[in-house]
Design a protein around this motif. Structure first.
Motif, PDB file in Angstrom:
ATOM      1  N   SER A  91      21.597  35.518  11.963  1.00  0.00           N
ATOM      2  CA  SER A  91      20.709  34.606  11.249  1.00  0.00           C
ATOM      3  C   SER A  91      19.538  34.137  12.083  1.00  0.00           C
ATOM      4  O   SER A  91      18.616  33.511  11.561  1.00  0.00           O
ATOM      5  CB  SER A  91      21.504  33.386  10.765  1.00  0.00           C
ATOM      6  OG  SER A  91      22.132  32.729  11.861  1.00  0.00           O
ATOM      7  N   SER A  92      19.530  34.431  13.367  1.00  0.00           N
ATOM      8  CA  SER A  92      18.416  34.018  14.225  1.00  0.00           C
ATOM      9  C   SER A  92      17.324  35.076  14.295  1.00  0.00           C
ATOM     10  O   SER A  92      16.319  34.878  14.972  1.00  0.00           O
ATOM     11  CB  SER A  92      18.933  33.722  15.644  1.00  0.00           C
ATOM     12  OG  SER A  92      19.571  34.869  16.197  1.00  0.00           O
ATOM     13  N   ASP A  93      17.519  36.204  13.624  1.00  0.00           N
ATOM     14  CA  ASP A  93      16.560  37.317  13.652  1.00  0.00           C
ATOM     15  C   ASP A  93      16.018  37.575  12.253  1.00  0.00           C
ATOM     16  O   ASP A  93      16.694  37.325  11.249  1.00  0.00           O
ATOM     17  CB  ASP A  93      17.244  38.606  14.147  1.00  0.00           C
ATOM     18  CG  ASP A  93      17.029  38.813  15.643  1.00  0.00           C
ATOM     19  OD1 ASP A  93      16.562  37.879  16.294  1.00  0.00           O
ATOM     20  OD2 ASP A  93      17.352  39.901  16.135  1.00  0.00           O
ATOM     21  N   ALA A  94      14.779  38.093  12.215  1.00  0.00           N
ATOM     22  CA  ALA A  94      14.288  38.653  10.957  1.00  0.00           C
ATOM     23  C   ALA A  94      15.101  39.930  10.686  1.00  0.00           C
ATOM     24  O   ALA A  94      15.518  40.612  11.623  1.00  0.00           O
ATOM     25  CB  ALA A  94      12.801  38.974  11.065  1.00  0.00           C
ATOM     26  N   PRO A  95      15.387  40.224   9.401  1.00  0.00           N
ATOM     27  CA  PRO A  95      14.872  39.565   8.207  1.00  0.00           C
ATOM     28  C   PRO A  95      15.714  38.408   7.683  1.00  0.00           C
ATOM     29  O   PRO A  95      15.290  37.683   6.805  1.00  0.00           O
ATOM     30  CB  PRO A  95      14.863  40.697   7.189  1.00  0.00           C
ATOM     31  CG  PRO A  95      16.042  41.537   7.582  1.00  0.00           C
ATOM     32  CD  PRO A  95      16.108  41.486   9.088  1.00  0.00           C
ATOM     33  N   ILE A  96      16.950  38.230   8.203  1.00  0.00           N
ATOM     34  CA  ILE A  96      17.819  37.194   7.652  1.00  0.00           C
ATOM     35  C   ILE A  96      17.183  35.816   7.816  1.00  0.00           C
ATOM     36  O   ILE A  96      17.203  34.983   6.903  1.00  0.00           O
ATOM     37  CB  ILE A  96      19.202  37.245   8.321  1.00  0.00           C
ATOM     38  CG1 ILE A  96      19.888  38.585   8.029  1.00  0.00           C
ATOM     39  CG2 ILE A  96      20.074  36.106   7.822  1.00  0.00           C
ATOM     40  CD1 ILE A  96      21.228  38.743   8.697  1.00  0.00           C
ATOM     41  N   LEU A  97      16.592  35.574   8.971  1.00  0.00           N
ATOM     42  CA  LEU A  97      15.975  34.272   9.240  1.00  0.00           C
ATOM     43  C   LEU A  97      14.913  33.934   8.204  1.00  0.00           C
ATOM     44  O   LEU A  97      14.817  32.786   7.731  1.00  0.00           O
ATOM     45  CB  LEU A  97      15.372  34.274  10.646  1.00  0.00           C
ATOM     46  CG  LEU A  97      14.616  33.018  11.063  1.00  0.00           C
ATOM     47  CD1 LEU A  97      15.549  31.813  11.090  1.00  0.00           C
ATOM     48  CD2 LEU A  97      13.969  33.207  12.421  1.00  0.00           C
ATOM     49  N   LEU A  98      14.109  34.908   7.813  1.00  0.00           N
ATOM     50  CA  LEU A  98      13.019  34.663   6.868  1.00  0.00           C
ATOM     51  C   LEU A  98      13.551  34.240   5.498  1.00  0.00           C
ATOM     52  O   LEU A  98      12.908  33.455   4.789  1.00  0.00           O
ATOM     53  CB  LEU A  98      12.164  35.927   6.722  1.00  0.00           C
ATOM     54  CG  LEU A  98      11.495  36.420   8.010  1.00  0.00           C
ATOM     55  CD1 LEU A  98      10.867  37.784   7.780  1.00  0.00           C
ATOM     56  CD2 LEU A  98      10.452  35.416   8.484  1.00  0.00           C
ATOM     57  N   GLY A  99      14.697  34.739   5.113  1.00  0.00           N
ATOM     58  CA  GLY A  99      15.266  34.405   3.812  1.00  0.00           C
ATOM     59  C   GLY A  99      15.929  33.052   3.769  1.00  0.00           C
ATOM     60  O   GLY A  99      16.410  32.636   2.704  1.00  0.00           O
ATOM     61  N   ARG A 100      15.943  32.343   4.890  1.00  0.00           N
ATOM     62  CA  ARG A 100      16.590  31.034   4.930  1.00  0.00           C
ATOM     63  C   ARG A 100      15.582  29.890   4.959  1.00  0.00           C
ATOM     64  O   ARG A 100      15.962  28.732   5.094  1.00  0.00           O
ATOM     65  CB  ARG A 100      17.500  30.962   6.162  1.00  0.00           C
ATOM     66  CG  ARG A 100      18.541  32.052   6.193  1.00  0.00           C
ATOM     67  CD  ARG A 100      19.453  31.950   7.384  1.00  0.00           C
ATOM     68  NE  ARG A 100      20.309  30.776   7.318  1.00  0.00           N
ATOM     69  CZ  ARG A 100      21.352  30.577   8.129  1.00  0.00           C
ATOM     70  NH1 ARG A 100      21.641  31.471   9.044  1.00  0.00           N
ATOM     71  NH2 ARG A 100      22.079  29.479   8.030  1.00  0.00           N
ATOM     72  N   ILE A 101      14.291  30.208   4.831  1.00  0.00           N
ATOM     73  CA  ILE A 101      13.254  29.169   4.888  1.00  0.00           C
ATOM     74  C   ILE A 101      13.133  28.454   3.539  1.00  0.00           C
ATOM     75  O   ILE A 101      13.189  27.227   3.468  1.00  0.00           O
ATOM     76  CB  ILE A 101      11.905  29.783   5.294  1.00  0.00           C
ATOM     77  CG1 ILE A 101      12.036  30.533   6.622  1.00  0.00           C
ATOM     78  CG2 ILE A 101      10.841  28.702   5.382  1.00  0.00           C
ATOM     79  CD1 ILE A 101      12.532  29.690   7.779  1.00  0.00           C
ATOM     80  N   CYS A 102      12.955  29.217   2.487  1.00  0.00           N
ATOM     81  CA  CYS A 102      12.828  28.629   1.145  1.00  0.00           C
ATOM     82  C   CYS A 102      13.150  29.711   0.114  1.00  0.00           C
ATOM     83  O   CYS A 102      13.267  30.894   0.445  1.00  0.00           O
ATOM     84  CB  CYS A 102      11.425  28.058   0.919  1.00  0.00           C
ATOM     85  SG  CYS A 102      10.111  29.286   0.974  1.00  0.00           S
ATOM     86  N   ARG A 103      13.244  29.284  -1.142  1.00  0.00           N
ATOM     87  CA  ARG A 103      13.630  30.217  -2.203  1.00  0.00           C
ATOM     88  C   ARG A 103      12.602  31.322  -2.393  1.00  0.00           C
ATOM     89  O   ARG A 103      12.953  32.492  -2.564  1.00  0.00           O
ATOM     90  CB  ARG A 103      13.805  29.442  -3.513  1.00  0.00           C
ATOM     91  CG  ARG A 103      14.275  30.312  -4.674  1.00  0.00           C
ATOM     92  CD  ARG A 103      14.429  29.482  -5.937  1.00  0.00           C
ATOM     93  NE  ARG A 103      15.391  28.407  -5.730  1.00  0.00           N
ATOM     94  CZ  ARG A 103      15.654  27.461  -6.648  1.00  0.00           C
ATOM     95  NH1 ARG A 103      14.998  27.465  -7.801  1.00  0.00           N
ATOM     96  NH2 ARG A 103      16.550  26.519  -6.401  1.00  0.00           N
ATOM     97  N   SER A 104      11.306  30.980  -2.339  1.00  0.00           N
ATOM     98  CA  SER A 104      10.277  32.000  -2.572  1.00  0.00           C
ATOM     99  C   SER A 104      10.238  33.013  -1.432  1.00  0.00           C
ATOM    100  O   SER A 104      10.066  34.214  -1.666  1.00  0.00           O
ATOM    101  CB  SER A 104       8.915  31.340  -2.743  1.00  0.00           C
ATOM    102  OG  SER A 104       8.542  30.628  -1.571  1.00  0.00           O
TER     103      SER A 104
END
Length: 516
Positions: A98-111
């Protein structure tokens, strides 16, 4: 009075009653001013606290409105997707953490999560460390791999896998999209065996190693003959010249493993390289064997990086033409490389071992350093018994070849970095003289000197060369520490550098995030 008492400040002098009264009268006015300043400071701090409270309240009120008009909200999704792609690691495949893209990017907001899930390129790279199948994390990780790759659409894939067969089987349905593959297999790779080259139409680079070389028989792996393959890294232990690999289109070739198992000697390596006219980078592990004295010249006009390890390196070097070579590493060579070095007019970086060499050959090589050389590393082997390989160690005589004199700029006049490891024969005074002469040139180029000694310090050259700090030379030396206890209790030289390992183990994976 003030001047007289000032002489007593900071001493153990004990004043008389009269002097104590004089001191109290002398500091009465300064004490009054001090109390007035403290009161003013308290008042200002109270004012600052009130202003800070008002600032925080206004900021909390305004911030949501500022966020509402933030430019990032109006940025087209296509541009955001490109920014997301730029967040991916460039030196490795993506980890399931979860500290790496792409998973990290999907945890910022719904959009952002919606954009990341709709961007196949974010999911086209994956590093898999496969646990044993009975491990509790095996089943959720298999599911996570399926989910990850399903999001990659029809993108070409870059995959690295420390494999057990069950995980490899999950990747087979995507074989027609494999582009960059690194496999370290435990046991056989049965799911890949007997697949045809046409099953891998997009394959460009392949790294294939086995925990046990006996499982790798080249004729069973059509993947080695993929029609677009340009980069190949595998074991030299099972090199088979009869397998019709498209050698002529390879730009990068690495045949490594363990020297005792290598199937390559100087002769077979030259026959192989004669088919590889497009090579830019080549790393070979060679075994010792009976070598002919002469061989026709093999031309590699595009080669820029060459690394050789093994006793047959001498034949190879004497039979190669590499006019564009800029980086050379030779870990074992029994004869002089001077003729080859003189032909490498573009060489900028050279590293070599001194083991198994005669001193005369080492000195010849130092004299033949190309004029464009900027980085020189010598792995000295002075810890080996002297009578094993003769006088093969770098000493003051060798360093003198690299040291400028009034009549000569010395070998490798553009040298920027000089590194020697496991050294005991170079004296501190010779090293000091080398640095002084290099920095006294009209246009000095030396920037870094790093020497690891297998002996005690003779002279503190850091202290002697302190006046050269403004030249920009970074000097690093390490010696065997002088024992502060009986010699028979000495435990050896401290390590010159430590290695940090960053391994994402089983518990590092965020399966819930990947599936969600």
């Amino acid at each position: 009075m003030g001047f007289t008492l000032a002489q007593r400040l900071g001493t153990n002098y004990s004043p008389s009653d009269t002097e104590i009264l004089q001191v109290k009268n002398f500091i009465a006015e300064p004490l009054r001013q001090l109390r007035a300043l403290e009161a003013e400071i308290d008042e200002l701090q109270t004012t600052i606290a009130k202003l800070t409270e008002k600032h925080e309240a206004l900021n909390a009120y305004v911030h949501p409105y500022q966020a509402l008009i933030s430019p990032i909200r109006r940025m087209p999704e296509e541009i955001l997707a490109e920014i997301f792609l730029a967040c991916l690691p460039t030196d490795r495949d993506c980890f399931m953490v979860s500290s790496d893209a792409p998973i990290l990017l999907g945890r910022i907001c719904r959009s952002w999560r919606a954009i990341s899930l709709a961007t196949p390129g974010l999911w086209a790279s994956l590093h898999i460390v496969a646990p044993p199948l009975k491990h509790k994390s095996a089943a959720p990780r298999l599911e996570a791999v399926d989910t990850w790759l399903a999001r990659s659409g029809q993108m070409s894939l870059s995959l690295s896998l420390q494999s057990y067969q069950m995980f490899l089987k999950r990747l087979i349905p995507f074989a027609n999209r494999w582009e960059h593959i690194h496999f370290l297999a435990h046991g056989t790779m049965e799911p890949v065996e007997n697949m045809s080259p046409e099953d891998f139409p997009m394959m460009k680079s392949l790294s294939l190693f086995f925990a046990d070389d006996e499982y790798l028989s080249w004729e069973n792996y059509g993947i080695l003959q993929s029609p677009r393959l340009s980069s190949l890294t595998t074991s030299a232990g099972q090199y088979d010249p009869t397998v019709p690999i498209l050698w002529h289109q390879l730009t990068d070739l690495t045949l490594g493993g363990y020297a005792m198992f290598s199937a390559l000697n100087g002769e077979s390596a030259l026959q192989l390289l004669s088919q590889c006219g497009q090579l830019r980078s080549c790393k070979l592990l060679l075994r010792e064997g009976d070598e002919p004295q002469m061989h026709s010249l093999v031309e590699l006009p595009l080669l820029t990086t060459l690394e050789l390890d093994g006793a047959s390196s001498s034949l190879l070097l004497n039979s190669l033409s590499t006019p564009q070579l800029t980086r050379l590493v030779v870990r074992e060579c029994k004869v002089s490389m001077s003729a080859f070095l003189r032909s490498c007019v573009q060489l900028e970086s050279f590293a070599m071992d001194s083991r198994k060499r005669e001193k005369s050959h080492l000195l010849d090589d130092l004299r033949a350093m190309p004029p464009m050389l900027r980085h020189l590393t010598i792995h000295d082997c002075s810890h080996e018994p002297r009578n094993t390989w003769g006088t093969s160690w770098l000493d003051d005589e060798g360093l003198a070849i690299l040291t400028p004199t009034p009549s000569s700029p010395g070998a490798a006049p553009l040298l920027e970095t000089f590194t020697v490891t496991s050294c005991s024969q170079i004296s501190d005074s010779a090293l000091e003289h080398f640095i002084r002469q290099r920095t006294a040139c009209v246009e000095p180029t030396l920037r870094r000197v790093c020497v690891e000694f297998d002996r005690h310090m003779q002279t503190d050259i850091h202290l002697v060369l302190r006046g050269l700090s403004n030249t920009g030379v970074q000097l690093e030396t390490e010696y065997i520490p002088s024992p502060s206890f009986p010699p028979w209790q000495w435990r050896g030289k401290a390590s010159m550098a430590s290695q940090d390992y960053d391994e994402h183990g089983f518990e590092g994976y965020d399966f819930a995030t990947i599936r969600g």
